[in-house]
Write an enzyme that holds these catalytic residues in place. Structure first.
Site, mmCIF file in Angstrom:
data_model
loop_
_atom_site.group_PDB
_atom_site.id
_atom_site.type_symbol
_atom_site.label_atom_id
_atom_site.label_comp_id
_atom_site.label_asym_id
_atom_site.label_seq_id
_atom_site.Cartn_x
_atom_site.Cartn_y
_atom_site.Cartn_z
ATOM 1 C CB SER A 1 -2.818 -11.191 -1.780
ATOM 2 O OG SER A 1 -2.697 -11.780 -3.040
ATOM 3 C CG HIS B 1 -3.350 -9.378 -6.495
ATOM 4 N ND1 HIS B 1 -4.628 -8.872 -6.570
ATOM 5 C CD2 HIS B 1 -3.224 -9.910 -5.260
ATOM 6 C CE1 HIS B 1 -5.248 -9.095 -5.420
ATOM 7 N NE2 HIS B 1 -4.423 -9.714 -4.608
ATOM 8 N NE ARG C 1 -4.140 -3.112 -7.987
ATOM 9 C CZ ARG C 1 -4.519 -3.545 -6.780
ATOM 10 N NH1 ARG C 1 -5.490 -4.424 -6.670
ATOM 11 N NH2 ARG C 1 -3.941 -3.107 -5.697
#
Length: 198
Positions: A12, A38, A35
């Site tokens: 990912s 994501h 992050r």
């Protein structure tokens, strides 16, 4: 102890970096941006987030030295891994001019005092209440979501001068707020041995 990263997460992040160049960000800013992006699968956060690397460096040190972490709601707390959090929403009550979320912030501050990391991903009123306290936070991750008060509360956070991670738009939420804190948790602590940092 190093965190074991699942192959799906590795893939990912590989795909994220193929679509979004984060190489120009300093290390902790890059960690937070990646992050958060994501967690939401939303590349726009890369230009929406506002933070300062120097503030993140100090907050990272405080976090890894054991500073308390406060979450505004249980969903934020549930998303923060590898760290106990304080969330007082279950004990809070609403009253005239005071939401449960704002009361929970008061209760949490009474418990942890100054120097905590505050992670607010749900309620703009929680962030507004925090700004009225003399909390001297190590960091405020202020990423509440919504059409009423969210963007305004985050603008007030930036204007306060407190060390913060925020974003300009109405976007946010528990997952992205927890992701921003996790980015600091997962980022390695520099070794006191300079040769190990090479």
């Amino acid at each position: 102890m190093n965190r074991v990263v699942h192959p799906i997460e590795q893939e990912s992040f590989r795909r994220l970096r193929a679509r979004l160049d984060t190489s120009h960000f300093p290390p902790l800013t890059r960690a937070v941006v990646e992050r958060v992006v994501h967690s939401a699968a939303d590349l726009e956060y890369a230009s929406d987030l506002v933070m300062d690397e120097g503030e993140l460096t100090k907050a990272h040190a405080a976090l890894h030295a054991g500073a308390p972490v406060v979450a505004d709601v249980e969903m934020v707390a549930a998303g923060i891994t590898r760290r106990e959090t304080v969330c007082r929403l279950g004990d809070a009550r609403s009253g005239p001019g005071l939401t449960r979320s704002a009361h929970a912030v008061r209760l949490a501050y009474e418990e942890v005092g100054p120097g905590a990391l505050w992670v607010i991903g749900c309620a703009p009123t929680a962030l507004e209440e925090l700004l009225t306290l003399d909390a001297s936070p190590a960091l405020v991750i202020g990423l509440p979501v919504g059409f009423v008060g969210a963007a305004e509360s985050k603008a007030a956070l930036r204007e306060s001068g407190l060390p913060a991670v925020s974003n300009v738009s109405e976007k946010g939420g528990s997952a992205v707020a927890a992701a921003a804190l996790n980015a600091l948790l997962y980022h390695p602590v520099p070794s006191e041995n300079p040769e190990e940092n090479l």
